[in-house]
Design an enzyme around this catalytic site. Structure first.
Site, PDB file in Angstrom:
ATOM      1  CG  ASP B 102      -2.267   0.650   0.965  1.00 23.49           C
ATOM      2  OD1 ASP B 102      -2.263   1.887   0.822  1.00 23.49           O
ATOM      3  OD2 ASP B 102      -3.299  -0.026   0.887  1.00 23.49           O
ATOM      4  CG  ASP B 111      -2.397   1.899  18.215  1.00 21.98           C
ATOM      5  OD1 ASP B 111      -2.101   2.229  19.384  1.00 21.98           O
ATOM      6  OD2 ASP B 111      -3.537   2.035  17.739  1.00 21.98           O
ATOM      7  CG  HIS B 134      -5.354   3.736   1.117  1.00 23.22           C
ATOM      8  ND1 HIS B 134      -4.885   2.518   0.711  1.00 23.22           N
ATOM      9  CD2 HIS B 134      -6.664   3.762   0.806  1.00 23.22           C
ATOM     10  CE1 HIS B 134      -5.877   1.829   0.166  1.00 23.22           C
ATOM     11  NE2 HIS B 134      -6.975   2.562   0.213  1.00 23.22           N
ATOM     12  CG  ASN B 232     -13.852   1.384  -3.570  1.00 14.65           C
ATOM     13  OD1 ASN B 232     -14.200   0.332  -3.044  1.00 14.65           O
ATOM     14  ND2 ASN B 232     -12.790   2.067  -3.175  1.00 14.65           N
ATOM     15  CB  ALA B 248      -9.636  -7.904  -7.207  1.00 19.42           C
ATOM     16  CB  SER B 306      -9.279   0.279   0.439  1.00 18.29           C
ATOM     17  OG  SER B 306      -8.842   0.539  -0.870  1.00 18.29           O
TER      18      SER B 306
END
Lengths: 81, 357
Positions: B102, B111, B134, B232, B248, B306
């Site tokens: 990405d 985190d 993203h 999308n 995909a 996503s």
């Protein structure tokens, strides 16, 4: 005047990994500027003058030749990502 | 002894008759007999057992309606982790190599500060730090920590061996060539799963990429599963249905669509229009998904296929931990087999909503 260039993805046979360097040399001889040789997935990426693409397709050991696509994300503040 | 009446029972009996046996001699007159099926419905248990194969109480049946789902309480965990059963799973993807390809990751995010992250940038002139957001969001969903700096928890596989490959620039763009380099690297790093929340639109009827299909098959042979966002491009409220995006739409790459917290298909989620590989294989949470975001914002809630893909990739890492001997093809089959079936067309949701083991 520079010739139009194409970004290329080339899928090569991985049946014989030792043969890969020879395939890359033939691609270069056919006019491709090889950027990366990806041994595990059997792909070669780079660019070539558009006029050379047909010859690159005929190189021994080449399974498929495609133009690289661009991928664009939506801007970070867009509703859908 | 047979129950005479219980919740969901009518008080009558279904009697399965032997081949050729009639309904006479069952005692009470049947309420109904179905000769071709060899079944009689009796108001009371039959007198004898002659010619009878089985007796069971008749059940009351109801139409399968989509239950109203109350708003999800996200105090402790995102709706996505709840809907996919991650919270009740004992697996964390411990030791399983997982790669996110990405825009990179904010390595200074609280985190991920303590997390061992293997990273590499394939974007010329940019390091792996995420200047877009993203990548940090998708990485968070796939593998964010069990105990984030601020609740709710949002990561599916906190125990995964995290690999971050930057294949999209800080401006959010990239090329097929850099993505292929990222896939090669993930295989080299022994990752069992690669999450790709990226794609380029396709036209209906467009053939999938032979190069990426060969790469997907070779990845599976090397025990690495490639998972990608379905795309999308739909606007279902306006009757627009986009086919599954590249890559995909390759048969060997798992396409993940998006659903919302009510289990409805997201309006933007692509549809399996092209039969040759262009199916939606499964869906993940992809509407109003909270995850990590580069500092100083730290967290953000956004939508898209996503966001759905890393839920599926994280789930695959949990499956890989649960069945360490399983090959890539078996893990992929398990991912689809264990998905929660949804009362929606398979063209939109494939096998259904991914579910943690």
């Amino acid at each position: 005047v520079s010739e139009p260039e194409a970004e290329l993805l080339v899928s090569v046979s991985v049946a014989d990994a030792d043969a890969l360097p020879a395939v890359v040399r033939r691609l270069e001889a056919a006019g491709m500027r090889v950027h990366r040789t990806l041994v595990l997935v059997g792909a070669v990426t780079g660019s070539a003058p558009v006029a050379c693409v047909a010859e690159i397709e005929r190189v021994e050991g080449v399974l498929a030749v495609e133009r690289a696509r661009r991928h664009e994300l939506a801007p970070p503040d867009a509703d859908v990502q | 002894m047979l129950p005479t009446l219980g919740p969901g029972l009518t008080g009558r009996y279904l009697v399965l008759l032997e081949e050729g046996a009639g309904a006479q001699g069952l005692g009470a007159a049947p309420a109904a007999t179905f000769g071709r099926l060899g079944v009689a419905v009796l108001p009371e248990p039959p007198a004898g057992r002659e010619g009878i194969l089985a007796i069971e109480p008749e059940r009351r049946v109801y139409a399968l309606a989509t239950a109203e789902v109350p708003p999800v309480d996200e105090t402790r965990a995102t709706w996505g982790l709840q809907a996919t059963g991650v919270l009740s799973s004992r697996f964390t993807g411990a030791g399983v190599g997982l790669a996110v390809l990405d825009t990179g990751l904010d390595l200074s995010h609280p985190d991920f500060g303590d997390r061992e992250v293997v990273s590499r940038s394939f974007v010329e002139g940019e390091d792996v730090r995420d200047g877009q957001g993203h990548g940090t969001h998708c990485t968070g969903t796939a593998a964010g920590p069990a105990q984030p700096a601020r609740l709710p928890r949002y990561g599916v596989a906190p125990g995964a061996r995290l690999h971050v490959g930057k294949v999209l620039s800080n401006a959010g763009s990239g090329t097929d060539a850099d993505i292929l380099a990222g896939i090669e690297w993930a295989i080299e790093q022994d990752c069992r799963v690669v999450s790709m929340s990226l794609g380029s639109p396709t036209r209906p009827g467009e053939r999938y990429s032979e190069v990426f299909e060969a790469v997907g098959r070779r990845a599976l042979a090397a025990d690495t599963v490639l998972i990608a966002a379905a795309g999308n491009g739909s606007a279902r409220d306006r009757g627009v249905f986009a086919p599954v995006s590249h890559p995909a739409n390759c048969p060997s790459i798992t396409a993940v669509g998006a659903v919302d917290a009510r289990g409805q298909v997201a309006p933007f989620s692509a549809r399996g229009i092209d039969p040759a590989g262009g199916q939606v294989d499964c869906v993940g949470p992809g509407v109003a998904v909270r995850s990590s975001w580069p500092e100083p914002k730290r967290y953000d809630t956004i939508s898209g296929t996503s966001m759905a893909a890393p839920h599926a990739a994280g789930t695959l890492a949990l499956l890989a931990e649960a069945t360490p001997a399983a090959r890539a093809g078996e893990l992929l089959a398990a991912l689809l087999r264990s998905a929660r079936r949804l009362p929606l067309p398979a063209t939109d949701v494939g096998s259904g909503l991914v579910r943690a083991p």
